[in-house]
Design a protein around this motif. Sequence first.
Motif, short mmCIF file in Angstrom:
data_model
loop_
_atom_site.label_atom_id
_atom_site.label_comp_id
_atom_site.label_asym_id
_atom_site.label_seq_id
_atom_site.Cartn_x
_atom_site.Cartn_y
_atom_site.Cartn_z
N LEU A 162 0.82 -1.22 0.00
CA LEU A 162 0.00 0.00 0.00
C LEU A 162 0.85 1.27 0.00
O LEU A 162 0.57 2.23 0.70
CB LEU A 162 -0.96 0.04 1.20
CG LEU A 162 -1.58 -1.26 1.70
CD1 LEU A 162 -2.60 -0.97 2.77
CD2 LEU A 162 -2.22 -2.03 0.57
N GLU A 163 1.91 1.26 -0.77
CA GLU A 163 2.82 2.41 -0.79
C GLU A 163 2.34 3.48 -1.76
O GLU A 163 1.69 3.19 -2.76
CB GLU A 163 4.24 1.93 -1.17
CG GLU A 163 5.32 2.99 -1.14
CD GLU A 163 5.40 3.70 0.20
OE1 GLU A 163 4.63 4.66 0.42
OE2 GLU A 163 6.26 3.32 1.02
N ASP A 164 2.67 4.71 -1.44
CA ASP A 164 2.37 5.85 -2.31
C ASP A 164 3.26 5.81 -3.56
O ASP A 164 4.41 5.35 -3.50
CB ASP A 164 2.62 7.10 -1.46
CG ASP A 164 2.97 8.30 -2.27
OD1 ASP A 164 2.06 8.82 -2.91
OD2 ASP A 164 4.15 8.69 -2.28
N GLY A 165 2.73 6.27 -4.67
CA GLY A 165 3.43 6.18 -5.95
C GLY A 165 4.77 6.90 -5.99
O GLY A 165 5.76 6.38 -6.51
N ASP A 166 4.83 8.11 -5.41
CA ASP A 166 6.08 8.89 -5.41
C ASP A 166 7.19 8.16 -4.65
O ASP A 166 8.34 8.12 -5.06
CB ASP A 166 5.88 10.24 -4.69
CG ASP A 166 5.32 11.28 -5.62
OD1 ASP A 166 5.16 10.96 -6.82
OD2 ASP A 166 5.03 12.39 -5.14
N VAL A 181 2.28 -4.55 -2.72
CA VAL A 181 0.93 -5.14 -2.65
C VAL A 181 -0.05 -4.00 -2.87
O VAL A 181 -0.02 -3.00 -2.15
CB VAL A 181 0.65 -5.78 -1.27
CG1 VAL A 181 -0.76 -6.36 -1.23
CG2 VAL A 181 1.69 -6.85 -0.95
N ASP A 182 -0.89 -4.10 -3.88
CA ASP A 182 -1.84 -3.04 -4.19
C ASP A 182 -2.92 -3.61 -5.11
O ASP A 182 -2.62 -4.40 -6.00
CB ASP A 182 -1.11 -1.89 -4.89
CG ASP A 182 -1.93 -0.59 -4.92
OD1 ASP A 182 -1.37 0.46 -4.56
OD2 ASP A 182 -3.11 -0.63 -5.32
N LEU A 183 -4.15 -3.24 -4.87
CA LEU A 183 -5.26 -3.81 -5.65
C LEU A 183 -5.51 -3.09 -6.97
O LEU A 183 -6.27 -3.58 -7.80
CB LEU A 183 -6.54 -3.78 -4.80
CG LEU A 183 -6.63 -4.89 -3.76
CD1 LEU A 183 -7.49 -4.46 -2.59
CD2 LEU A 183 -7.17 -6.16 -4.38
N GLY A 186 -3.83 0.22 -12.04
CA GLY A 186 -3.49 1.51 -12.67
C GLY A 186 -2.68 2.41 -11.76
O GLY A 186 -2.19 3.45 -12.18
N SER A 187 -2.52 2.04 -10.49
CA SER A 187 -1.78 2.87 -9.54
C SER A 187 -0.29 2.82 -9.87
O SER A 187 0.23 1.81 -10.33
CB SER A 187 -2.04 2.33 -8.13
OG SER A 187 -1.17 2.92 -7.21
N ARG A 188 0.39 3.94 -9.60
CA ARG A 188 1.81 3.99 -9.96
C ARG A 188 2.66 3.01 -9.16
O ARG A 188 3.65 2.50 -9.67
CB ARG A 188 2.35 5.42 -9.77
CG ARG A 188 1.83 6.38 -10.83
CD ARG A 188 2.30 7.78 -10.54
NE ARG A 188 1.84 8.19 -9.21
CZ ARG A 188 2.42 9.11 -8.46
NH1 ARG A 188 3.50 9.72 -8.89
NH2 ARG A 188 1.93 9.45 -7.29
N SER A 189 2.28 2.77 -7.90
CA SER A 189 3.14 1.92 -7.06
C SER A 189 3.32 0.51 -7.64
O SER A 189 4.46 0.08 -7.82
CB SER A 189 2.60 1.85 -5.63
OG SER A 189 1.75 2.92 -5.36
N PRO A 190 2.24 -0.21 -7.96
CA PRO A 190 2.48 -1.54 -8.55
C PRO A 190 3.13 -1.46 -9.93
O PRO A 190 3.86 -2.39 -10.31
CB PRO A 190 1.08 -2.17 -8.62
CG PRO A 190 0.13 -1.04 -8.54
CD PRO A 190 0.80 0.02 -7.70
MG MG Z 1 -0.62 3.68 -5.13
#
Ligand code: MG
Length: 253
Positions: A162-166, A181-183, A186-190
């Motif tokens: 669940l980390e922030d993209g930056d 780990v991220d659901l 489209g999120s930058r982190s995964p």
């Molecule tokens: Mg994210």
Amino acid sequence: MDETEIPEDHPRYASLVTRHRIEAGVEQGITSKQGLIAQGRGEAFDYLLGERTLPSADAAARAAAATLLLAERPVISVNGNVAALAPSETVELAAAVDADLEVNLFNHTDERVRRIADHLRDHGASEVKGLAGDGEIPGLDHARGVVDADGIEAADVVVVPLEDGDRAAALDAMGKTEIVVDLNPGSRSPRTADVPILDNLLRAVPNVTTHARDLAGAPPDELEAIVDAFDADAALDAAEAAIREGSFASPDE
Ligand code: MG
Ligand code: ATP
């Protein structure tokens, strides 16, 4: 309501337990109010993915386990949502792969770091890092980039649920091997991760532990073959395809 009062036969039992844990986390001062919003976004994607572990996410969990077993200095980063949702599971994963635990917060306060460290110790952790704050992630402002010099700063592999993209991008720029780990595919982190696990934290963390126990004692070349065979882009594509196909979780199933 106490968690034990949630009826186990409720069709949304897992979701209700999750909400309850996050709410309790906020009340205990370990989860930030922002964490409630992150949880809501996660639930929406879990719903779209069918509230199940996709075969591609299971393969990612196995690749994550192999990556951690091969690591020299693995660190699991713990934030307020992770601590509230899966404290025992996170401590167990650290033990299974011999990783350090480090509290690392997007909205950092010493008080909240201490509370989370205490919470992890209450769930069986012996040593918890994150209080020294004598290292940094270059490229972020100080509050966002503070880490332990002998923890995340020195790690070769970091698990950042669940980390922030930056911050995921900044860790990548430091040359870390990242397991996210991220659901949300489209999120930058995964999308930054070497190993993105597109699954609910509550299912993903114990699943990585199960794979790690299964792979314990495997020769390094077998572990390396598992890591090499894993395709991060294919894992992201598989989650996106599952959402497009719309196999929503149905309470009737
Ligand atoms: Mg994210
Ligand atoms: P960015 O592109 O910067 O990564 P974001 O959309 O990820 O932005 P955040 O505020 O970091 O924005 O959102 C929290 C993320 O955490 C979401 O992607 C959400 O899917 C994920 N998330 C929340 N709860 C869970 C959970 N229990 N398991 C897995 N992922 C979760």
